[in-house]
Design a protein around this motif. Structure first.
Motif, PDB file in Angstrom:
ATOM      1  N   GLN A 165     -17.340 -15.436 -11.513  1.00 40.08           N
ATOM      2  CA  GLN A 165     -16.822 -14.014 -11.665  1.00 40.08           C
ATOM      3  C   GLN A 165     -17.568 -12.865 -11.449  1.00 40.08           C
ATOM      4  N   ASN A 166     -18.960 -13.152 -11.885  1.00 40.13           N
ATOM      5  CA  ASN A 166     -19.918 -11.960 -11.611  1.00 40.13           C
ATOM      6  C   ASN A 166     -20.497 -12.043 -10.257  1.00 40.13           C
ATOM      7  N   GLY A 167     -20.084 -13.043  -9.312  1.00 43.48           N
ATOM      8  CA  GLY A 167     -20.461 -12.822  -7.815  1.00 43.48           C
ATOM      9  C   GLY A 167     -21.639 -13.852  -7.735  1.00 43.48           C
ATOM     10  N   ASP A 168     -22.141 -14.580  -8.817  1.00 42.09           N
ATOM     11  CA  ASP A 168     -23.076 -15.656  -8.328  1.00 42.09           C
ATOM     12  C   ASP A 168     -22.529 -16.683  -7.681  1.00 42.09           C
ATOM     13  N   PRO A 169     -23.177 -17.152  -6.631  1.00 37.60           N
ATOM     14  CA  PRO A 169     -22.847 -18.418  -6.171  1.00 37.60           C
ATOM     15  C   PRO A 169     -22.594 -19.771  -6.937  1.00 37.60           C
ATOM     16  N   CYS A 174     -19.490 -25.543 -12.413  1.00 37.05           N
ATOM     17  CA  CYS A 174     -19.855 -25.485 -11.029  1.00 37.05           C
ATOM     18  C   CYS A 174     -19.702 -23.954 -10.670  1.00 37.05           C
ATOM     19  N   TYR A 175     -18.352 -23.596 -11.272  1.00 36.81           N
ATOM     20  CA  TYR A 175     -18.020 -22.024 -10.982  1.00 36.81           C
ATOM     21  C   TYR A 175     -17.229 -21.756 -12.045  1.00 36.81           C
ATOM     22  N   ASP A 176     -16.970 -20.488 -12.437  1.00 35.45           N
ATOM     23  CA  ASP A 176     -16.011 -19.965 -13.462  1.00 35.45           C
ATOM     24  C   ASP A 176     -15.218 -19.026 -12.360  1.00 35.45           C
ATOM     25  N   TRP A 177     -14.189 -18.986 -12.029  1.00 34.99           N
ATOM     26  CA  TRP A 177     -13.637 -18.078 -10.705  1.00 34.99           C
ATOM     27  C   TRP A 177     -12.321 -17.654 -11.177  1.00 34.99           C
ATOM     28  N   ALA A 178     -11.909 -16.310 -10.947  1.00 36.40           N
ATOM     29  CA  ALA A 178     -10.810 -15.707 -11.331  1.00 36.40           C
ATOM     30  C   ALA A 178     -10.047 -14.860 -10.171  1.00 36.40           C
ATOM     31  N   ILE A 179      -8.908 -14.846 -10.333  1.00 34.69           N
ATOM     32  CA  ILE A 179      -7.940 -14.111  -9.403  1.00 34.69           C
ATOM     33  C   ILE A 179      -7.010 -13.311 -10.317  1.00 34.69           C
ATOM     34  N   GLY A 180      -6.808 -11.924  -9.932  1.00 37.31           N
ATOM     35  CA  GLY A 180      -5.738 -11.303 -10.555  1.00 37.31           C
ATOM     36  C   GLY A 180      -6.657 -10.204 -11.787  1.00 37.31           C
ATOM     37  N   ASP A 181      -5.824  -9.118 -12.154  1.00 36.78           N
ATOM     38  CA  ASP A 181      -6.283  -8.379 -13.303  1.00 36.78           C
ATOM     39  C   ASP A 181      -5.796  -8.827 -14.456  1.00 36.78           C
ATOM     40  N   LYS A 182      -6.821  -9.385 -15.314  1.00 34.63           N
ATOM     41  CA  LYS A 182      -6.839  -9.913 -16.486  1.00 34.63           C
ATOM     42  C   LYS A 182      -6.074  -8.831 -17.626  1.00 34.63           C
ATOM     43  N   THR A 190      -7.437 -23.166 -15.982  1.00 28.58           N
ATOM     44  CA  THR A 190      -7.463 -24.525 -15.568  1.00 28.58           C
ATOM     45  C   THR A 190      -8.986 -24.932 -15.482  1.00 28.58           C
ATOM     46  N   TYR A 191      -9.073 -26.093 -15.970  1.00 31.01           N
ATOM     47  CA  TYR A 191     -10.246 -26.884 -15.774  1.00 31.01           C
ATOM     48  C   TYR A 191     -10.292 -27.769 -14.623  1.00 31.01           C
ATOM     49  N   ALA A 192     -10.951 -27.643 -13.533  1.00 28.99           N
ATOM     50  CA  ALA A 192     -10.692 -28.752 -12.455  1.00 28.99           C
ATOM     51  C   ALA A 192     -11.817 -29.307 -12.274  1.00 28.99           C
ATOM     52  N   ASN A 193     -11.595 -30.678 -12.322  1.00 27.35           N
ATOM     53  CA  ASN A 193     -12.801 -31.811 -12.314  1.00 27.35           C
ATOM     54  C   ASN A 193     -13.057 -31.911 -10.856  1.00 27.35           C
ATOM     55  N   MET A 194     -14.439 -31.757 -10.503  1.00 25.44           N
ATOM     56  CA  MET A 194     -15.219 -31.823  -9.225  1.00 25.44           C
ATOM     57  C   MET A 194     -15.626 -33.162  -9.019  1.00 25.44           C
ATOM     58  N   GLY A 195     -15.770 -33.828 -10.253  1.00 27.39           N
ATOM     59  CA  GLY A 195     -16.372 -35.372 -10.183  1.00 27.39           C
ATOM     60  C   GLY A 195     -18.047 -35.091 -10.120  1.00 27.39           C
ATOM     61  N   ALA A 196     -18.741 -35.861  -9.767  1.00 29.46           N
ATOM     62  CA  ALA A 196     -20.187 -35.953  -9.841  1.00 29.46           C
ATOM     63  C   ALA A 196     -20.917 -35.067  -8.897  1.00 29.46           C
ATOM     64  N   TYR A 197     -20.117 -34.924  -7.373  1.00 36.02           N
ATOM     65  CA  TYR A 197     -20.560 -34.321  -6.426  1.00 36.02           C
ATOM     66  C   TYR A 197     -19.519 -33.343  -5.659  1.00 36.02           C
ATOM     67  N   LEU A 198     -19.855 -32.341  -5.050  1.00 32.47           N
ATOM     68  CA  LEU A 198     -18.850 -31.601  -4.324  1.00 32.47           C
ATOM     69  C   LEU A 198     -18.434 -32.176  -3.096  1.00 32.47           C
ATOM     70  N   SER A 235      -5.167 -15.958 -12.921  1.00 40.44           N
ATOM     71  CA  SER A 235      -5.735 -17.230 -12.930  1.00 40.44           C
ATOM     72  C   SER A 235      -7.116 -17.401 -12.919  1.00 40.44           C
ATOM     73  N   ASN A 236      -7.576 -18.120 -13.949  1.00 37.59           N
ATOM     74  CA  ASN A 236      -8.986 -18.517 -14.261  1.00 37.59           C
ATOM     75  C   ASN A 236      -9.292 -20.072 -14.096  1.00 37.59           C
ATOM     76  N   ILE A 237     -10.167 -20.434 -13.187  1.00 40.49           N
ATOM     77  CA  ILE A 237     -10.337 -21.718 -12.736  1.00 40.49           C
ATOM     78  C   ILE A 237     -11.968 -21.862 -13.119  1.00 40.49           C
ATOM     79  N   ILE A 238     -11.975 -23.066 -13.918  1.00 39.45           N
ATOM     80  CA  ILE A 238     -13.480 -23.236 -14.359  1.00 39.45           C
ATOM     81  C   ILE A 238     -13.612 -24.898 -13.774  1.00 39.45           C
ATOM     82  N   ALA A 239     -14.741 -24.807 -12.662  1.00 42.47           N
ATOM     83  CA  ALA A 239     -14.844 -26.284 -11.956  1.00 42.47           C
ATOM     84  C   ALA A 239     -15.936 -27.074 -12.739  1.00 42.47           C
TER      85      ALA A 239
END
Lengths: 155, 786
Positions: B89-93, B164-172, B319-327, B354-358
């Motif tokens: 969310q802060n723009g970090d990759p 892996c990332y904490d990403w969001a869309i929309g105006d909370k 949502t917590y989204a499972n990436m597994g061990a590798y992308l 929507s807030n997604i934490i991978a």
């Protein structure tokens, strides 16, 4: 190594095989007939079903040496003189295949099923094919095809 | 169209069937190269461990062994790249750890390859692998996502709290404000169960190297040969495209799982170059379970704010989204680009957050599986809507109708980035209600009750975004590649046609449907059309088949190329018939001079192009062949309504689907037989997720469901026959008006099934049902409620 001789699709064939060679690998690798497929390693998927002495058999459950002297029919042997077997035709007419990988085993199982039970109901067909996995069709059109094929085979 | 029966809309039986019905399909495992060797991968049997030592000495001297490689042997070889980059969310990759071809220093999931043995026979390779001595230092396994994000053991040192990332869309803030003032809030917690795609053909890869031309060939069971060439060539092995050919012959199903670039592909290609001999690898099914990318695996908390009369005001989810061990190739995109953007569904919900934490875990990589993100979004929405209707005492159909985007509102901009171009949700709802005989449900329920059975009916009204995608939009959302498609149409001198398409068919029937397009456009018989695909040396370029994109994107590219063919043909015809180009009309495969009886057949024009004795050589080149690339203006938006009716035996928990009705809008239908088949197959997989399929890891990261004995694949006797119908609202931005149909089943069916079970058990006080709703799970829910 032993020499295994058997009749495949009406032709006498023989090849060398080690004692632990499965019939499916013998057909695919030793005889070079790749119509019969392998989809699992636990005898669950049914992609490898062939006819042995008139009964459908998962050819991964049988050793090549056990097939010595038998009559085997694979998917390559279903059509005759360029005419599709009625079950093959019914699969085509009813769009009962998509990727085609399960199709060889599904055809052989279906033929065995309706040969032994020409008036199979939908429930009996579904139960009879539970040893053959298909991931593409959802089985709907396979069931329709087996019914159509059965009707045609009864003539 | 010729004979009026092979063009668009015709129920043409498939051209490709013949070879599959007679055992003449050519799958990758059917291919053997001269002097071929066989690879066997030694894989980790534990989920997480440091590799202290790998001793290959005994294996190297074993009978038939040609080579044994571990990571240390592969200097200069890159990791498996990821095709999508997200940001925090802060723009970090996002955190993007290296995914080595063979494990480097650490194993991170059961099935992670540690070494590869290459031998004269498969049996020898496997036997020698058993002689490799591995010294592992076990580490605790990170399996559960909720625990993973609390820190402690890390799958990758660089990923703090395994995120892996904490990403969001929309105006909370805006969304929260609406929730604070809403009449009613419906909440739900959902586990979208992890699935294993399980195409019936296991993956196969054969690497080959020709020392004379210094050219590599990879035969592989992939859905996207050019993408594999790009990823493997440019990022892993540094082989330029002109020295690398990727061939994907007949492929036995994919469902997304064969889209991605896998380590085994790079391994056999690299080894073939090293050894100067072909190297073949065929996955055993038990290997597929621990090396094919898995699907779904989301844990979600979602809420819907409503007015008291049932109008949706806002939606928020985490949502917590499972990436597994590798992308994996598309892994990071599934929960974001393909999930969060679909949370409006078919409804006018004005605000969404929507807030997604991978999360990294010690499990197999998770990526696209049929539907990919859109089933997860639809499941959240349709479960929420179902529950909200129950809580507010509003009819299930009524609450949906009240919130539908109306047919006159298109184009409709959702609050989550997408703009729907067209749709008629009432049409598919009405069709499904009729097909399911919903009016007769109460009578059937009463009858079932007399037999001690509980009947329920469940609804799902969905939309999906497919035909991925406009490249600019995909790029803005993190795609590292374009998502167009290409086509080359080669008209031969006597008028037959070969189309080279970048789409790949692995069950979809492109050889038939694409031929129908050609037949429709230029009037040749479909038997005079050959569709070539799956070989990077034959086909100019392609982005492959996934996300229901082949017809909408690949088909549109073919139409664009055919338009160029027609344009050129008109010029040729005008010259020969001594008419102005503007006077040439093209209809049913014939070029006519308007207002005269002069005409030329398509074949005559083709011949003139190749035998240019009377030809406008001053302005036109000879020959008749055109290429086109098509980058869509938007996604396409198939939609529909699925209704499921179940009967449950409360004494055993067994759920029987007694009626399943699907009414879908895939846009214009090219071949109704193929479209219905796609719906059937998708619905079966959707029902599979709801009732049967569930991938289970234990706390140590061992895959419990690692064979077909343990992972319940839908079988013929688990499933009903389906009532299927289609309605067609035209896609407004592609030349064919098509939308797509490959994934509607997995998107629409799953919530309908679970909603039906909840409906059946609601009289017992059951309000929720985890997936898969096995007899044990249903029985327990009944016991706990009573």
């Amino acid at each position: 190594m032993a020499t295994v001789s058997l009749t495949v699709n009406g032709k006498v064939m023989s090849a060398e095989a080690s004692a632990d060679t499965l019939l499916v690998n013998f057909i695919r690798e030793n005889l070079g007939m790749t119509g019969t497929h392998v989809g699992c390693d636990t005898s669950q998927c049914g992609a490898c079903v062939v006819m042995v002495n008139g009964d459908s058999v998962k050819s991964c459950t049988m050793l090549a040496v056990q097939a010595e002297g038998t009559e085997v029919t694979t998917v390559e042997g279903l059509a005759s003189n360029g005419d599709l077997h009625p079950m093959q035709q019914a699969f085509h007419d009813n769009h009962a295949l998509q990727c085609g990988y399960c199709t060889p085993g599904m055809l052989i199982s279906s033929i065995d099923l309706v040969t032994k039970n020409p008036n199979a109901t939908e429930a009996e067909i579904r139960h009879g094919l539970e040893g053959n996995l298909c991931r593409c069709t959802g089985y709907h059109n396979i069931v329709k095809a087996v019914q159509a094929g059965a009707a045609e085979m009864k003539g | 169209m010729p004979d009026g029966n092979t063009g668009i809309g015709a129920a043409v039986k498939r051209k490709e069937d013949g070879r599959f019905l007679t055992g003449k399909g050519r799958f990758t495992d059917d291919i053997n190269r001269p002097n071929q060797t066989f690879a066997y991968f030694l894989r980790s049997s534990v989920a997480h461990a440091n590799i202290k030592n790998v001793d290959t000495s005994a294996a190297l001297t074993a009978e038939g062994v040609v080579a044994v490689y571990t990571n240390g042997d592969m200097e200069g070889v890159g990791g498996v790249p990821c095709g999508w980059g997200l940001t925090f969310q802060n723009g970090d990759p996002m955190v993007e750890p290296v995914h080595p071809i063979l494990a480097a220093g650490k194993v991170r999931h059961v099935g992670d390859p540690i070494a590869v043995v290459i031998a004269e026979t498969k049996k020898q390779a496997k036997a020698a692998a058993a002689l490799i001595k591995i010294d592992l230092e076990d580490l605790p396994a990170v399996v559960n996502m909720t625990n993973a994000v609390e820190g402690g053991t890390l799958v990758h040192e660089e990923a703090a709290n395994n995120i892996c990332y904490d990403w969001a869309i929309g105006d909370k803030d805006e969304v929260d404000k609406v929730f604070d003032g809403a009449d009613h809030v419906t909440s739900i917690e959902i586990i979208n169960n992890r699935l294993i795609p399980n195409a019936i053909e296991p993956r196969v890869a054969i690497g080959d190297y020709d020392a004379v031309s210094q050219k590599y060939t990879l035969y592989t069971s992939t859905q996207s040969p050019h993408v594999i060439r790009l990823l493997m060539g440019a990022f892993v092995l540094q082989i330029p495209e002109h020295k690398l050919r990727v061939v994907a012959p007949d492929v036995g199903g994919g469902f997304g799982s064969k889209t991605f670039h896998y380590a085994e592909e790079a391994m056999v290609t690299w080894a073939a170059g090293h050894l100067g001999r072909p190297v073949k690898w065929t996955a055993e099914r038990s290997e597929s379970f621990v090396s094919d990318a898995h699907g779904r695996d989301h844990v979600t908390t979602a809420e819907l704010a409503l007015s008291k009369d049932g109008k949706f005001l806002a939606l928020r989810e985490k949502t917590y989204a499972n990436m597994g061990a590798y992308l994996s190739t598309f892994g990071p995109a599934i929960a974001t680009y393909l999930h969060s953007t679909l949370l409006a569904g078919v409804y006018t919900t004005p605000l969404i957050y929507s807030n997604i934490i991978a999360v990294f875990t010690n499990t197999v990589a998770v990526d696209a599986y049929r539907g990919a993100g859109r089933p997860e979004a639809t499941y959240i929405l349709e479960r929420l809507v179902d529950r909200a209707a129950r809580e507010l005492g509003i009819d299930q159909v009524e609450i949906r109708r009240k919130n539908f985007i109306p047919p006159d509102a298109f184009p409709y901009q959702t609050p989550v980035a997408l703009e729907y171009d067209s749709g008629d949700y009432e049409a598919t709802l009405a069709s499904a209600l009729e097909g399911a005989d919903v009016d007769g449900f109460e009578a059937r329920k009463s009858k079932a009750a007399k037999n001690g059975k509980l009947r329920g009916v469940g609804y799902s009204t969905y939309v999906e975004a497919c035909g991925a995608a406009p490249s600019a939009v995909a790029g803005a959302l993190g795609a590292r590649a374009g998502l167009y498609e290409s086509a080359n149409v080669r008209v031969h001198p006597t008028g037959s046609v070969t189309v080279f398409t970048g789409s790949h068919s692995h069950g979809q029937g492109h050889e038939t449907a694409f031929a129908q397009l050609v037949s429709e456009q230029i009037g040749v018989d479909i038997d005079s059309v050959e569709i070539a695909h799956g070989d990077t040396d034959q086909v100019q370029f392609g982005m492959g088949t996934y996300a229901s994109r082949s017809l909408a994107v690949g088909g549109s590219a073919i139409v664009k190329a055919l338009d160029k063919i027609i344009d050129k043909s008109k010029k040729i015809a005008a010259h020969i018939m001594e008419a102005a180009e503007s006077d040439i009309e093209f209809e049913d495969g014939t070029f006519k001079v308007a207002g005269t009886d002069k005409s030329m057949g398509f074949g005559e024009v083709a011949l003139a192009a190749y035998v240019p004795h009377n030809y406008p050589l001053d302005v036109l080149e000879p020959g008749l062949e055109e290429s086109a690339f098509y980058d869509p203006a938007n996604f396409t938006y198939p939609a529909g309504c699925h209704i499921c009716e179940v009967e449950i035996d409360p004494t055993t928990g067994v759920v029987e689907i007694v009626n399943f009705t699907a009414a879908d809008d895939p846009g214009i239908v090219i071949n109704p037989i193929i479209v219905e088949g796609q719906i059937h197959g998708g619905v079966a997989q959707g029902i599979g997720q709801a009732l049967l399929e569930g991938c289970v890891y234990d706390d140590n990261g061992q895959l419990i469901t690692g064979t077909y004995m343990d992972y319940t694949m839908p079988r013929a006797d688990d499933l009903p026959s389906y009532v299927v119908s289609t309605e067609s609202s035209r896609c407004t931005h592609n030349p064919l008006g098509v939308k797509g149909v490959g994934e509607v089943g997995t998107i629409g069916a799953t919530p309908a099934v679970i909603n039906a079970i909840v409906d059946a058990l609601s009289e017992l006080g059951v309000t929720d049902m985890p997936m898969p709703a096995t007899p044990q799970t249903v029985w327990r829910a009944i016991q706990e409620a009573s």
